[in-house]
Design a protein around this motif. Structure first.
Motif, PDB file in Angstrom:
ATOM      1  N   GLU A 132      -2.524   9.996 -17.505  1.00  0.00           N
ATOM      2  CA  GLU A 132      -3.733  10.814 -17.554  1.00  0.00           C
ATOM      3  C   GLU A 132      -4.020  11.540 -16.248  1.00  0.00           C
ATOM      4  O   GLU A 132      -5.171  11.763 -15.902  1.00  0.00           O
ATOM      5  N   SER A 133      -2.994  11.868 -15.505  1.00  0.00           N
ATOM      6  CA  SER A 133      -3.146  12.596 -14.238  1.00  0.00           C
ATOM      7  C   SER A 133      -4.108  11.928 -13.264  1.00  0.00           C
ATOM      8  O   SER A 133      -4.841  12.585 -12.550  1.00  0.00           O
ATOM      9  N   GLN A 134      -4.115  10.619 -13.242  1.00  0.00           N
ATOM     10  CA  GLN A 134      -4.923   9.839 -12.311  1.00  0.00           C
ATOM     11  C   GLN A 134      -4.179   9.720 -10.994  1.00  0.00           C
ATOM     12  O   GLN A 134      -2.986   9.414 -10.984  1.00  0.00           O
ATOM     13  N   ARG A 135      -4.874   9.984  -9.864  1.00  0.00           N
ATOM     14  CA  ARG A 135      -4.259   9.773  -8.554  1.00  0.00           C
ATOM     15  C   ARG A 135      -4.016   8.280  -8.359  1.00  0.00           C
ATOM     16  O   ARG A 135      -4.906   7.471  -8.612  1.00  0.00           O
ATOM     17  N   LEU A 136      -2.828   7.912  -7.896  1.00  0.00           N
ATOM     18  CA  LEU A 136      -2.509   6.520  -7.621  1.00  0.00           C
ATOM     19  C   LEU A 136      -3.094   6.093  -6.281  1.00  0.00           C
ATOM     20  O   LEU A 136      -3.553   4.972  -6.119  1.00  0.00           O
ATOM     21  N   ASP A 137      -3.057   6.982  -5.317  1.00  0.00           N
ATOM     22  CA  ASP A 137      -3.653   6.760  -3.994  1.00  0.00           C
ATOM     23  C   ASP A 137      -4.780   7.769  -3.852  1.00  0.00           C
ATOM     24  O   ASP A 137      -4.556   8.971  -3.776  1.00  0.00           O
ATOM     25  N   THR A 138      -6.008   7.279  -3.849  1.00  0.00           N
ATOM     26  CA  THR A 138      -7.168   8.167  -3.755  1.00  0.00           C
ATOM     27  C   THR A 138      -7.634   8.352  -2.323  1.00  0.00           C
ATOM     28  O   THR A 138      -8.702   8.897  -2.087  1.00  0.00           O
ATOM     29  N   GLY A 139      -6.833   7.886  -1.378  1.00  0.00           N
ATOM     30  CA  GLY A 139      -7.154   8.058   0.024  1.00  0.00           C
ATOM     31  C   GLY A 139      -7.172   6.766   0.817  1.00  0.00           C
ATOM     32  O   GLY A 139      -7.159   6.772   2.036  1.00  0.00           O
ATOM     33  N   ASP A 140      -7.186   5.636   0.111  1.00  0.00           N
ATOM     34  CA  ASP A 140      -7.213   4.326   0.769  1.00  0.00           C
ATOM     35  C   ASP A 140      -5.931   3.546   0.560  1.00  0.00           C
ATOM     36  O   ASP A 140      -5.884   2.353   0.811  1.00  0.00           O
TER      37      ASP A 140
ATOM     38  N   GLY B 268       0.855  -1.177   0.000  1.00  0.00           N
ATOM     39  CA  GLY B 268       0.000   0.000   0.000  1.00  0.00           C
ATOM     40  C   GLY B 268       0.888   1.222   0.000  1.00  0.00           C
ATOM     41  O   GLY B 268       2.052   1.161  -0.382  1.00  0.00           O
ATOM     42  N   SER B 269       0.341   2.339   0.421  1.00  0.00           N
ATOM     43  CA  SER B 269       1.119   3.572   0.419  1.00  0.00           C
ATOM     44  C   SER B 269       0.712   4.461   1.583  1.00  0.00           C
ATOM     45  O   SER B 269      -0.348   4.278   2.186  1.00  0.00           O
ATOM     46  N   TYR B 270       1.560   5.406   1.859  1.00  0.00           N
ATOM     47  CA  TYR B 270       1.299   6.437   2.856  1.00  0.00           C
ATOM     48  C   TYR B 270       1.143   7.733   2.076  1.00  0.00           C
ATOM     49  O   TYR B 270       2.039   8.146   1.342  1.00  0.00           O
ATOM     50  N   LEU B 271       0.006   8.385   2.206  1.00  0.00           N
ATOM     51  CA  LEU B 271      -0.311   9.600   1.470  1.00  0.00           C
ATOM     52  C   LEU B 271      -0.020  10.824   2.329  1.00  0.00           C
ATOM     53  O   LEU B 271      -0.415  10.876   3.491  1.00  0.00           O
ATOM     54  N   CYS B 272       0.657  11.795   1.748  1.00  0.00           N
ATOM     55  CA  CYS B 272       0.908  13.057   2.449  1.00  0.00           C
ATOM     56  C   CYS B 272       0.943  14.203   1.438  1.00  0.00           C
ATOM     57  O   CYS B 272       0.937  13.989   0.230  1.00  0.00           O
ATOM     58  N   THR B 273       0.969  15.417   1.960  1.00  0.00           N
ATOM     59  CA  THR B 273       0.953  16.602   1.113  1.00  0.00           C
ATOM     60  C   THR B 273       2.166  17.478   1.417  1.00  0.00           C
ATOM     61  O   THR B 273       2.530  17.664   2.580  1.00  0.00           O
ATOM     62  N   ALA B 274       2.762  17.986   0.353  1.00  0.00           N
ATOM     63  CA  ALA B 274       3.903  18.894   0.460  1.00  0.00           C
ATOM     64  C   ALA B 274       3.609  20.099  -0.430  1.00  0.00           C
ATOM     65  O   ALA B 274       2.635  20.104  -1.177  1.00  0.00           O
ATOM     66  N   GLU B 275       4.457  21.122  -0.318  1.00  0.00           N
ATOM     67  CA  GLU B 275       4.298  22.259  -1.220  1.00  0.00           C
ATOM     68  C   GLU B 275       5.639  22.615  -1.836  1.00  0.00           C
ATOM     69  O   GLU B 275       6.687  22.399  -1.233  1.00  0.00           O
ATOM     70  N   ASP B 276       5.557  23.164  -3.056  1.00  0.00           N
ATOM     71  CA  ASP B 276       6.770  23.586  -3.744  1.00  0.00           C
ATOM     72  C   ASP B 276       7.086  25.038  -3.369  1.00  0.00           C
ATOM     73  O   ASP B 276       6.334  25.658  -2.622  1.00  0.00           O
ATOM     74  N   PRO B 277       8.185  25.599  -3.876  1.00  0.00           N
ATOM     75  CA  PRO B 277       8.550  26.978  -3.504  1.00  0.00           C
ATOM     76  C   PRO B 277       7.513  28.034  -3.894  1.00  0.00           C
ATOM     77  O   PRO B 277       7.543  29.148  -3.383  1.00  0.00           O
TER      78      PRO B 277
END
Length: 137
Positions: free
Chosen positions: A54-62, A17-26
């Motif tokens: 096609e810019s599909q999210r790989l991890d949609t939250g699950d 599975g994966s661990y989803l997180c958010t970051a920001e660029d400069p």
């Protein structure tokens, strides 16, 4: 490690599975990242949470689907190597997931890519309230 670069304990990144997180660029653009286990050092890789086809999210939250060490795109089934990010099949064949540098230190995953600053666990919209619309159809 610099302060603020710690993302999560390594043990919180699932084996399948994966661990989803958010970051920001400069430029303060928020970007979702997925951390996935990898058999190569440092044992985990970070990828931008988007299939280049096609810019599909790989991890949609699950959690992203992982099969035999490959990340499965939920839209068309293309498989990306969890360690290299490369795809050699399906509609995304010939593409590579954009990577983000991480290191593992003292049992934790740290963001080591100066292009990004860690913001929070979960996806971009995970901390926003649901719709407040009062329309009924």
């Amino acid at each position: 490690m610099e302060d603020g670069t710690r993302i999560v304990d390594l043990e919180a990144v699932p084996e399948n599975g994966s661990y989803l997180c958010t970051a920001e660029d400069p430029f303060t653009n928020e970007t979702e990242l997925v951390l996935v286990r990898c058999t190569e050092d440092p044992g985990v890789r970070a990828w931008i949470n988007t299939c280049p086809h096609e810019s599909q999210r790989l991890d949609t939250g699950d959690g992203a689907a992982i099969r035999n060490g490959e990340i499965v795109c939920p839209r068309h089934g293309s498989l990306f190597d969890a360690c290299s990010g490369e795809c050699d099949n399906g509609p995304a064949a010939g593409t590579t997931l954009p990577g983000v540098d991480v290191v593992v230190e003292d049992g934790a995953v740290h963001l080591a890519d100066d292009r990004y600053a860690f913001l929070h666990e979960g996806g971009i919209d995970d901390d926003e309230p649901g719709s407040t619309s009062h329309l009924s159809l």
